[in-house]
Each structure stands twice: as structure tokens, then as C-alpha cells.
Design a protein around this motif. Sequence first.
Motif, PDB file in Angstrom:
ATOM      1  N   MET A  42     -19.902   5.477 -14.689  1.00 32.34           N
ATOM      2  CA  MET A  42     -18.431   6.344 -13.630  1.00 32.34           C
ATOM      3  C   MET A  42     -18.691   5.239 -12.296  1.00 32.34           C
ATOM      4  O   MET A  42     -19.425   5.188 -11.908  1.00 32.34           O
ATOM      5  N   ARG A  43     -17.076   6.013 -11.757  1.00 36.06           N
ATOM      6  CA  ARG A  43     -17.090   4.581 -10.147  1.00 36.06           C
ATOM      7  C   ARG A  43     -18.001   5.235  -9.578  1.00 36.06           C
ATOM      8  O   ARG A  43     -17.373   6.308  -8.981  1.00 36.06           O
ATOM      9  N   GLN A  44     -18.057   4.191  -8.551  1.00 36.32           N
ATOM     10  CA  GLN A  44     -18.801   4.765  -7.454  1.00 36.32           C
ATOM     11  C   GLN A  44     -17.633   4.563  -5.954  1.00 36.32           C
ATOM     12  O   GLN A  44     -17.396   3.816  -6.273  1.00 36.32           O
ATOM     13  N   PHE A  45     -17.924   5.438  -5.695  1.00 40.60           N
ATOM     14  CA  PHE A  45     -16.539   5.489  -3.916  1.00 40.60           C
ATOM     15  C   PHE A  45     -17.536   4.773  -3.194  1.00 40.60           C
ATOM     16  O   PHE A  45     -18.516   4.533  -2.495  1.00 40.60           O
ATOM     17  N   VAL A  46     -16.812   4.940  -2.048  1.00 41.80           N
ATOM     18  CA  VAL A  46     -16.954   4.269  -0.304  1.00 41.80           C
ATOM     19  C   VAL A  46     -17.985   4.735   0.136  1.00 41.80           C
ATOM     20  O   VAL A  46     -18.973   6.413  -1.028  1.00 41.80           O
ATOM     21  N   SER A  47     -18.663   4.552   0.782  1.00 36.48           N
ATOM     22  CA  SER A  47     -20.241   5.218   1.228  1.00 36.48           C
ATOM     23  C   SER A  47     -20.270   6.346   1.894  1.00 36.48           C
ATOM     24  O   SER A  47     -19.047   6.801   2.350  1.00 36.48           O
ATOM     25  N   ARG A  48     -21.382   6.785   1.671  1.00 38.95           N
ATOM     26  CA  ARG A  48     -21.793   8.121   2.600  1.00 38.95           C
ATOM     27  C   ARG A  48     -21.683   8.125   4.035  1.00 38.95           C
ATOM     28  O   ARG A  48     -21.597   8.849   4.307  1.00 38.95           O
ATOM     29  N   ALA A  49     -22.051   6.121   4.569  1.00 40.44           N
ATOM     30  CA  ALA A  49     -21.454   6.804   5.998  1.00 40.44           C
ATOM     31  C   ALA A  49     -20.302   6.201   6.089  1.00 40.44           C
ATOM     32  O   ALA A  49     -19.294   7.828   7.156  1.00 40.44           O
ATOM     33  N   SER A  50     -19.285   6.208   5.283  1.00 42.93           N
ATOM     34  CA  SER A  50     -18.029   6.580   5.057  1.00 42.93           C
ATOM     35  C   SER A  50     -17.857   7.951   4.996  1.00 42.93           C
ATOM     36  O   SER A  50     -16.754   8.263   5.613  1.00 42.93           O
ATOM     37  N   ALA A  51     -17.903   8.738   4.577  1.00 44.03           N
ATOM     38  CA  ALA A  51     -17.486   9.534   4.452  1.00 44.03           C
ATOM     39  C   ALA A  51     -18.104  10.412   5.762  1.00 44.03           C
ATOM     40  O   ALA A  51     -17.352  11.824   6.347  1.00 44.03           O
ATOM     41  N   TYR A  52     -19.019  10.079   6.031  1.00 45.07           N
ATOM     42  CA  TYR A  52     -19.195  11.025   7.624  1.00 45.07           C
ATOM     43  C   TYR A  52     -18.570  10.871   8.382  1.00 45.07           C
ATOM     44  O   TYR A  52     -18.055  11.496   9.487  1.00 45.07           O
ATOM     45  N   ALA A  53     -18.123   9.251   8.610  1.00 45.42           N
ATOM     46  CA  ALA A  53     -17.517   8.954   9.885  1.00 45.42           C
ATOM     47  C   ALA A  53     -15.970   9.812   9.195  1.00 45.42           C
ATOM     48  O   ALA A  53     -15.329   9.828  10.389  1.00 45.42           O
ATOM     49  N   ALA A  54     -15.495  10.156   8.126  1.00 43.76           N
ATOM     50  CA  ALA A  54     -14.068  10.545   8.000  1.00 43.76           C
ATOM     51  C   ALA A  54     -14.325  12.241   8.241  1.00 43.76           C
ATOM     52  O   ALA A  54     -13.497  12.343   9.628  1.00 43.76           O
ATOM     53  N   GLY A  55     -15.475  12.197   8.409  1.00 37.08           N
ATOM     54  CA  GLY A  55     -15.821  13.898   8.554  1.00 37.08           C
ATOM     55  C   GLY A  55     -15.538  14.059  10.190  1.00 37.08           C
ATOM     56  O   GLY A  55     -15.306  14.907  10.895  1.00 37.08           O
ATOM     57  N   LEU A  56     -16.219  12.914  10.781  1.00 35.54           N
ATOM     58  CA  LEU A  56     -16.300  12.950  12.456  1.00 35.54           C
ATOM     59  C   LEU A  56     -14.602  12.841  13.104  1.00 35.54           C
ATOM     60  O   LEU A  56     -14.971  13.434  13.918  1.00 35.54           O
TER      61      LEU A  56
ATOM     62  N   HIS B  18     -12.619  -1.416   1.442  1.00 31.52           N
ATOM     63  CA  HIS B  18     -13.550  -1.577   2.561  1.00 31.52           C
ATOM     64  C   HIS B  18     -13.040  -1.415   3.861  1.00 31.52           C
ATOM     65  O   HIS B  18     -12.886  -1.365   4.990  1.00 31.52           O
ATOM     66  N   ILE B  19     -11.454  -3.073   3.799  1.00 34.09           N
ATOM     67  CA  ILE B  19     -10.783  -2.735   5.021  1.00 34.09           C
ATOM     68  C   ILE B  19      -9.871  -1.714   5.376  1.00 34.09           C
ATOM     69  O   ILE B  19      -9.590  -1.330   6.313  1.00 34.09           O
ATOM     70  N   ALA B  20      -9.393  -0.950   4.061  1.00 32.55           N
ATOM     71  CA  ALA B  20      -8.704   0.273   4.867  1.00 32.55           C
ATOM     72  C   ALA B  20      -9.904   1.175   5.661  1.00 32.55           C
ATOM     73  O   ALA B  20      -9.129   1.616   6.739  1.00 32.55           O
ATOM     74  N   VAL B  21     -11.315   1.792   5.362  1.00 32.98           N
ATOM     75  CA  VAL B  21     -11.915   2.658   5.976  1.00 32.98           C
ATOM     76  C   VAL B  21     -12.189   1.900   7.420  1.00 32.98           C
ATOM     77  O   VAL B  21     -11.779   2.434   8.312  1.00 32.98           O
ATOM     78  N   HIS B  22     -12.399   0.533   7.427  1.00 36.68           N
ATOM     79  CA  HIS B  22     -12.007  -0.222   8.607  1.00 36.68           C
ATOM     80  C   HIS B  22     -11.114  -0.435   9.544  1.00 36.68           C
ATOM     81  O   HIS B  22     -10.869   0.109  11.075  1.00 36.68           O
ATOM     82  N   GLY B  23     -10.231   0.112   8.667  1.00 37.64           N
ATOM     83  CA  GLY B  23      -8.635  -0.370   9.509  1.00 37.64           C
ATOM     84  C   GLY B  23      -8.274   1.109   9.770  1.00 37.64           C
ATOM     85  O   GLY B  23      -7.873   1.167  11.692  1.00 37.64           O
ATOM     86  N   PHE B  24      -8.268   2.347   9.088  1.00 34.81           N
ATOM     87  CA  PHE B  24      -8.358   3.615  10.112  1.00 34.81           C
ATOM     88  C   PHE B  24      -9.737   3.907  11.138  1.00 34.81           C
ATOM     89  O   PHE B  24      -8.781   4.271  11.924  1.00 34.81           O
ATOM     90  N   GLY B  25     -10.674   2.968  10.838  1.00 38.75           N
ATOM     91  CA  GLY B  25     -11.744   3.887  11.698  1.00 38.75           C
ATOM     92  C   GLY B  25     -11.879   3.052  13.238  1.00 38.75           C
ATOM     93  O   GLY B  25     -11.594   3.999  14.683  1.00 38.75           O
ATOM     94  N   TYR B  26     -10.779   1.579  12.899  1.00 38.61           N
ATOM     95  CA  TYR B  26     -11.067   0.862  14.194  1.00 38.61           C
ATOM     96  C   TYR B  26      -9.857   1.530  14.714  1.00 38.61           C
ATOM     97  O   TYR B  26      -9.372   1.453  16.089  1.00 38.61           O
ATOM     98  N   GLY B  27      -8.979   1.626  14.200  1.00 37.40           N
ATOM     99  CA  GLY B  27      -7.119   2.002  14.581  1.00 37.40           C
ATOM    100  C   GLY B  27      -7.157   3.402  15.525  1.00 37.40           C
ATOM    101  O   GLY B  27      -7.143   3.559  16.114  1.00 37.40           O
ATOM    102  N   ILE B  28      -8.015   4.486  14.916  1.00 39.30           N
ATOM    103  CA  ILE B  28      -8.686   5.555  15.946  1.00 39.30           C
ATOM    104  C   ILE B  28      -9.193   5.181  16.827  1.00 39.30           C
ATOM    105  O   ILE B  28      -8.468   6.440  17.951  1.00 39.30           O
ATOM    106  N   VAL B  29     -10.149   4.481  16.781  1.00 44.91           N
ATOM    107  CA  VAL B  29     -10.978   4.298  17.711  1.00 44.91           C
ATOM    108  C   VAL B  29     -10.455   3.236  19.718  1.00 44.91           C
ATOM    109  O   VAL B  29     -10.139   3.563  20.915  1.00 44.91           O
TER     110      VAL B  29
END
Length: 127
Positions: free
Chosen positions: A1-15, A71-82
Motif C-alpha cells: 500500500m502506498r503511503q500518502f503525504v504526512s499527517r501534518a499535511s492532512a491537518y494543514a489541509a483541514g485547518l 511535497h512541493i504541491a503541499v508547500h505551494g498551496f500552503g504558502y500560496g494561501i498564506v
Amino acid sequence: MRQFVSRASAYAAGLAGASAVLLGAFGAHALHGVLDPEHAQVWETAVKYQFWHALALVMTVAMVPKGRAAHIAVHGFGYGIVLFSGSLYLLALGAPRWVGLVTPFGGVAFVVGWVALAMALARRHGA
């Protein structure tokens, strides 16, 4: 089974999603009649971009296996939001115009996030 991005990323998405809802409600209710129409439109734009990119974060967390592109996608979206939405929120509340210099950097971060997401999904599907 493939492991998906981190739990911290999941919390960031919810936040990101939850705060988009809260900021949208705050703008619609607490700021109703306080902001002039131009600033209210800026607030609404910030909320829309934040919400769409919170959904992009959710999609990345849920569908993309761990890797550099994810990893880059998560950070791009996160930094973009901020940077993008955050600077628009501040401008709507009357921050100095120079705060708007930050907004395009957030837009670039969003674009980087989408390109990285596309690359990650293409790799996932063997393209």
C-alpha cells in the motif's frame, strides 16, 4: 500500500478549509457594512482562493503518494494561501498598499503547487 503525504499535511489541509469557512462567515457577518464594497470584494476573493486551495491540499493529501512533487504541491498551496489570501485579508482590513506586493508571490506559489500536483498525478498514473 502506498503511503500518502504526512499527517501534518492532512491537518494543514483541514485547518485551511476550516479557517476559510470561518473567515468567509466573519466577512459576511462581522464585516458586513463595515467594509466598503471594494474591500468586501477583496475579502471575498481571499476566501475563494483560500477555499479552492484548501480543497487542492485535501486532494493532494488524499490522492498523491509521498514524493518530491507531492511535497512541493503541499508547500505551494500552503504558502500560496498564506501569502495570497493572507495579504488580501490584510488589504481588505486597511493594511498599507505595499502589503499588496506580497500577493503575486502567493499566486506564483499556487501555480507551483498546481504544476507539482499535475506532475505527481502523472507519475502516479504512469504517464
